[in-house]
Scaffold this motif. Sequence first.
Motif, PDB file in Angstrom:
ATOM      1  N   VAL A  81       0.857  -1.181   0.000  1.00 31.75           N
ATOM      2  CA  VAL A  81       0.000   0.000   0.000  1.00 31.75           C
ATOM      3  C   VAL A  81       0.897   1.237   0.000  1.00 31.75           C
ATOM      4  N   PRO A  82       0.720   2.151  -0.934  1.00 30.59           N
ATOM      5  CA  PRO A  82       1.547   3.368  -0.956  1.00 30.59           C
ATOM      6  C   PRO A  82       1.461   4.131   0.365  1.00 30.59           C
ATOM      7  N   GLY A  83       2.635   4.541   0.869  1.00 34.60           N
ATOM      8  CA  GLY A  83       2.690   5.303   2.105  1.00 34.60           C
ATOM      9  C   GLY A  83       2.979   4.473   3.338  1.00 34.60           C
ATOM     10  N   TYR A  84       3.009   3.138   3.191  1.00 40.09           N
ATOM     11  CA  TYR A  84       3.286   2.246   4.326  1.00 40.09           C
ATOM     12  C   TYR A  84       4.578   1.483   4.054  1.00 40.09           C
ATOM     13  N   ASP A  85       5.357   1.275   5.107  1.00 32.70           N
ATOM     14  CA  ASP A  85       6.659   0.623   4.959  1.00 32.70           C
ATOM     15  C   ASP A  85       6.596  -0.888   5.107  1.00 32.70           C
ATOM     16  N   VAL A  86       5.451  -1.430   5.491  1.00 35.52           N
ATOM     17  CA  VAL A  86       5.276  -2.882   5.615  1.00 35.52           C
ATOM     18  C   VAL A  86       4.016  -3.279   4.854  1.00 35.52           C
ATOM     19  N   ARG A  87       3.888  -4.570   4.607  1.00 36.31           N
ATOM     20  CA  ARG A  87       2.689  -5.059   3.918  1.00 36.31           C
ATOM     21  C   ARG A  87       1.484  -4.968   4.852  1.00 36.31           C
ATOM     22  N   MET A  88       0.321  -4.701   4.265  1.00 36.76           N
ATOM     23  CA  MET A  88      -0.860  -4.384   5.044  1.00 36.76           C
ATOM     24  C   MET A  88      -2.022  -5.318   4.713  1.00 36.76           C
ATOM     25  N   LEU A  89      -2.999  -5.336   5.629  1.00 43.12           N
ATOM     26  CA  LEU A  89      -4.288  -5.986   5.403  1.00 43.12           C
ATOM     27  C   LEU A  89      -5.386  -4.984   5.737  1.00 43.12           C
TER      28      LEU A  89
ATOM     29  N   THR B 156     -14.189   2.803   3.191  1.00 45.26           N
ATOM     30  CA  THR B 156     -12.767   3.133   3.064  1.00 45.26           C
ATOM     31  C   THR B 156     -11.935   2.125   3.856  1.00 45.26           C
ATOM     32  N   PRO B 157     -10.908   1.512   3.266  1.00 41.97           N
ATOM     33  CA  PRO B 157     -10.102   0.523   3.995  1.00 41.97           C
ATOM     34  C   PRO B 157      -9.428   1.130   5.219  1.00 41.97           C
ATOM     35  N   GLU B 158      -9.307   0.317   6.255  1.00 40.50           N
ATOM     36  CA  GLU B 158      -8.531   0.685   7.441  1.00 40.50           C
ATOM     37  C   GLU B 158      -7.352  -0.292   7.504  1.00 40.50           C
ATOM     38  N   TYR B 159      -6.166   0.209   7.239  1.00 37.05           N
ATOM     39  CA  TYR B 159      -5.024  -0.683   7.065  1.00 37.05           C
ATOM     40  C   TYR B 159      -4.398  -1.069   8.394  1.00 37.05           C
ATOM     41  N   VAL B 160      -3.939  -2.324   8.444  1.00 36.69           N
ATOM     42  CA  VAL B 160      -3.283  -2.866   9.624  1.00 36.69           C
ATOM     43  C   VAL B 160      -2.111  -3.724   9.160  1.00 36.69           C
ATOM     44  N   GLY B 161      -1.031  -3.745   9.942  1.00 33.86           N
ATOM     45  CA  GLY B 161       0.134  -4.531   9.570  1.00 33.86           C
ATOM     46  C   GLY B 161      -0.189  -6.011   9.425  1.00 33.86           C
ATOM     47  N   ALA B 162       0.299  -6.632   8.339  1.00 29.54           N
ATOM     48  CA  ALA B 162      -0.016  -8.030   8.067  1.00 29.54           C
ATOM     49  C   ALA B 162       0.687  -8.985   9.025  1.00 29.54           C
ATOM     50  N   ALA B 163       1.877  -8.627   9.493  1.00 30.34           N
ATOM     51  CA  ALA B 163       2.671  -9.563  10.301  1.00 30.34           C
ATOM     52  C   ALA B 163       1.963  -9.925  11.600  1.00 30.34           C
ATOM     53  N   GLN B 164       1.437  -8.930  12.339  1.00 29.04           N
ATOM     54  CA  GLN B 164       0.782  -9.236  13.614  1.00 29.04           C
ATOM     55  C   GLN B 164      -0.562  -9.944  13.428  1.00 29.04           C
ATOM     56  N   LYS B 165      -1.241  -9.645  12.311  1.00 31.14           N
ATOM     57  CA  LYS B 165      -2.499 -10.348  12.051  1.00 31.14           C
ATOM     58  C   LYS B 165      -2.223 -11.821  11.730  1.00 31.14           C
ATOM     59  N   ARG B 166      -1.141 -12.075  11.010  1.00 28.91           N
ATOM     60  CA  ARG B 166      -0.789 -13.464  10.703  1.00 28.91           C
ATOM     61  C   ARG B 166      -0.469 -14.231  11.982  1.00 28.91           C
ATOM     62  N   PHE B 167       0.237 -13.587  12.898  1.00 29.32           N
ATOM     63  CA  PHE B 167       0.564 -14.223  14.176  1.00 29.32           C
ATOM     64  C   PHE B 167      -0.712 -14.522  14.955  1.00 29.32           C
TER      65      PHE B 167
ATOM     66  N   LYS C  64       7.817 -10.914  20.137  1.00 28.80           N
ATOM     67  CA  LYS C  64       8.640 -10.535  18.999  1.00 28.80           C
ATOM     68  C   LYS C  64       9.542  -9.350  19.358  1.00 28.80           C
ATOM     69  N   ARG C  65      10.773  -9.407  18.867  1.00 27.67           N
ATOM     70  CA  ARG C  65      11.681  -8.286  19.092  1.00 27.67           C
ATOM     71  C   ARG C  65      11.227  -7.047  18.328  1.00 27.67           C
ATOM     72  N   GLU C  66      10.838  -7.257  17.069  1.00 26.98           N
ATOM     73  CA  GLU C  66      10.358  -6.141  16.270  1.00 26.98           C
ATOM     74  C   GLU C  66       8.885  -5.897  16.616  1.00 26.98           C
ATOM     75  N   LYS C  67       8.613  -4.777  17.236  1.00 29.52           N
ATOM     76  CA  LYS C  67       7.264  -4.470  17.677  1.00 29.52           C
ATOM     77  C   LYS C  67       6.352  -4.217  16.482  1.00 29.52           C
ATOM     78  N   ALA C  68       5.086  -4.524  16.683  1.00 25.27           N
ATOM     79  CA  ALA C  68       4.108  -4.325  15.623  1.00 25.27           C
ATOM     80  C   ALA C  68       3.895  -2.840  15.364  1.00 25.27           C
ATOM     81  N   THR C  69       3.639  -2.526  14.121  1.00 23.47           N
ATOM     82  CA  THR C  69       3.303  -1.148  13.738  1.00 23.47           C
ATOM     83  C   THR C  69       1.996  -1.160  12.960  1.00 23.47           C
ATOM     84  N   HIS C  70       1.365  -0.017  12.883  1.00 21.37           N
ATOM     85  CA  HIS C  70       0.114   0.133  12.136  1.00 21.37           C
ATOM     86  C   HIS C  70      -0.955  -0.823  12.666  1.00 21.37           C
ATOM     87  N   CYS C  71      -1.201  -0.759  13.971  1.00 21.71           N
ATOM     88  CA  CYS C  71      -2.238  -1.581  14.592  1.00 21.71           C
ATOM     89  C   CYS C  71      -3.600  -0.895  14.452  1.00 21.71           C
TER      90      CYS C  71
END
Length: 239
Positions: free
Chosen positions: A11-19, A86-97, A153-160
């Motif tokens: 998603v443009p404007g985000y540094d990680v993949r989103m859902l 309108t989509p509300e984006y959230v980081g994919a990594a924490q949702k997968r976990f 996780k060492r790397e904390k979640a972003t875009h919650c």
Amino acid sequence: MKEFFAYGEKVPGYDVRMLNEREARAAAAILFVGAFLGLTNGVMLGTAVFSEYFVSFFAIDFTMRVIQPRYAPSLLLGRFFVRNQTPEYVGAAQKRFAWALGMILAWPMFYYLVIDFQPNPLKVLVCLICMGLLFFESAFSVCLGCKIFNLVKREKATHCPGDVCEMKIKEPIQRFNPIQKIIVILTAIAMFYGAFAYMTKLPDRTNLTKKMKKIMTSDAELQRIEDEKADQEFENDDF
């Protein structure tokens, strides 16, 4: 092919993949309704047929979410219902976990409810935990699995959801004054007492209610109930 297996969307404007959190919440609501219907069918009708179908779907669906959420059936249904929002984006990594935790709960339930049917209070408790997680996500956008993600996780979640991962000061409308705090506390007490009173006063018409009453009632109260039953049977015999 690499993009096909990539988890989440760019998603443009985000540094990680989103859902899309909106479709995840919609999917959680759909699954909560299914779990609730399965539980009520088991308690009121004494049949686990609906639960067997639902748990099978639940296990497959959460496995799909962990592998590739683009093709998870419940998420696609959720997308259909919120497609005009309108989509509300959230980081994919924490949702997968979080969904992986759901998958870990789902497959043992599948085994004990579908393959080797062995219902007991512990398995009902697991179902209630899943229902609680689904309810919190659909109603309040609270992802408890995402919170656990930050603990392990060492790397904390972003875009919650709701930006809860980012430090911020609460707005005045989000705060409680003393009167509001008292109302919330009294409401919570009333709800817990009501649930307790309801479960302990239910007629013993199913094995679940018998076991729940035994768990939630004191030994003295159970003895009093047994004595009342014995007295009632004695009076009936006299007639």
